[in-house]
Scaffold this active site. Structure first.
Site, PDB file in Angstrom:
ATOM      1  N   GLN A 166     -12.124   7.682  -3.670  1.00 14.04           N
ATOM      2  CA  GLN A 166     -11.835   9.105  -3.884  1.00 14.04           C
ATOM      3  C   GLN A 166     -10.324   9.329  -4.061  1.00 14.04           C
ATOM      4  O   GLN A 166      -9.904  10.075  -4.952  1.00 14.04           O
ATOM      5  CB  GLN A 166     -12.349   9.900  -2.682  1.00 14.04           C
ATOM      6  N   HIS A 193      -9.493  13.959  10.058  1.00 12.20           N
ATOM      7  CA  HIS A 193      -9.061  15.186   9.365  1.00 12.20           C
ATOM      8  C   HIS A 193      -7.761  15.704   9.990  1.00 12.20           C
ATOM      9  O   HIS A 193      -6.834  16.115   9.285  1.00 12.20           O
ATOM     10  CB  HIS A 193     -10.111  16.295   9.534  1.00 12.20           C
ATOM     11  N   TYR A 199     -16.601  20.048  10.001  1.00 15.49           N
ATOM     12  CA  TYR A 199     -17.045  19.202  11.110  1.00 15.49           C
ATOM     13  C   TYR A 199     -15.907  18.235  11.462  1.00 15.49           C
ATOM     14  O   TYR A 199     -16.050  17.019  11.428  1.00 15.49           O
ATOM     15  CB  TYR A 199     -18.347  18.460  10.779  1.00 15.49           C
TER      16      TYR A 199
END
Ligand code: AMP
Length: 282
Positions: free
Chosen positions: A150, A34, A29
């Site tokens: 993360q 990204h 998505y």
């Protein structure tokens, strides 16, 4: 662009790839956050692999695994435009076949911050990244500062398990009004979307107080919390100033620090962060 859906084919492709090989792991998505990683990785590698895998191991039992947005056709079109060599998109049963029982965890880092609200989330992240690195053996792998905890966990994991990749952390890409881009922003109603930039606004207010020389972390956290409390649609989970390597809570901002925040807007749980002390990481 080749689309690979099995482990056997991925391993064969990795073995014949021209190096350096760059990997951008995603859950698909795709948005401009990204794609900023993809663009950077394209410039720095001979072979570029993007993985798309909505990883069940990083979702809690009452989280949004089933409703997580997916659009593989659109993702593939975007990746092709960005000159990606290989997309690795396999099924859950290929990644976690029956009998699967091995998970990777970190003693301290996975329990902090978001780990307090999402107990097995980072174990799931550490496991999938270890598996992807083992299957694809990237020379470099690209992650967003947007998911700050993360990134810290993956750097530590890569070092601790000698996975041998270079970890590149790239700045957070934001909408014009400051909201960090996220696949989960689609959960926001119109009113929530309008209110959501309060998160980045609070972080910026925290930064400007810090820039005035205030180093009392709890004071800074309270100031940012009160900005978010002023938005009726926002439900603050935490705002926390931590050491950028250990994620230990700071009393005094006397070193490189990350200000991490998690806020719920209706169905959407959004996270964001800024770094105090090193502008480019933001
Ligand atoms: P996800 O698909 O959400 O797992 O994200 C895949 C990668 O893209 C992770 O390394 C994220 O940190 C990164 N990423 C997600 N959103 C952004 C953003 N707004 N800016 C930069 N990187 C991002």
């Amino acid at each position: 662009m080749e689309v690979v859906t099995t482990l056997v084919d991925m391993i064969a492709a990795r073995d014949r790839a021209i190096r350096p090989l760059g990997l951008v792991p995603t859950m698909g998505y795709l948005h401009d956050g990204h794609l900023s990683l993809v663009k950077r990785a394209r410039l720095e590698n001979r072979t570029l692999v993007v993985s798309i895998f909505v990883n069940p191991a990083q979702f809690g039992p009452n989280e949004d695994l089933d409703s997580y947005p997916r659009d593989i056709d659109r993702d593939l079109r975007l990746l092709k435009k960005h000159d990606v060599d290989l997309v690795f998109a396999c099924d859950v049963s290929e990644m976690y076949p029956p009998g699967y029982q091995t998970y990777v965890d970190l003693e301290l880092l996975t329990g902090k911050l978001d780990g307090r609200y999402r107990p097995s989330h980072f174990q799931g992240v550490a496991t999938i990244v270890t598996k992807l690195f083992t299957i694809i053996r990237p020379d470099k792998s690209y992650f967003g500062q947007k998911d700050g905890q993360q990134a810290v966990i993956i750097k530590r994991l890569n070092r601790d398990l000698n996975l041998g990749a270079e970890i590149v952390v790239s700045p957070t890409v934001r909408e014009a009004d400051g909201l960090a881009m996220s696949s989960r922003n689609v959960y926001l109603t119109k009113a929530e979307r309008k209110a959501a930039p309060i998160i980045y606004k609070a972080l910026c207010i925290g930064r400007s107080i810090w820039e005035q020389g205030i180093r009392d972390a709890k004071f800074l956290e309270r100031e940012m919390a009160s900005v978010i409390a002023g938005e009726p649609l926002a439900k603050l989970e935490y705002v926390s100033i931590v050491d950028i390597n250990t994620l230990e809570e700071l009393e005094n901002v006397d070193r490189l620090a990350m200000v991490c925040v998690a806020v719920k807007f209706g169905k959407a749980r959004l996270i964001d962060n800024i770094v105090l002390g090193e502008e480019y990481l933001e």
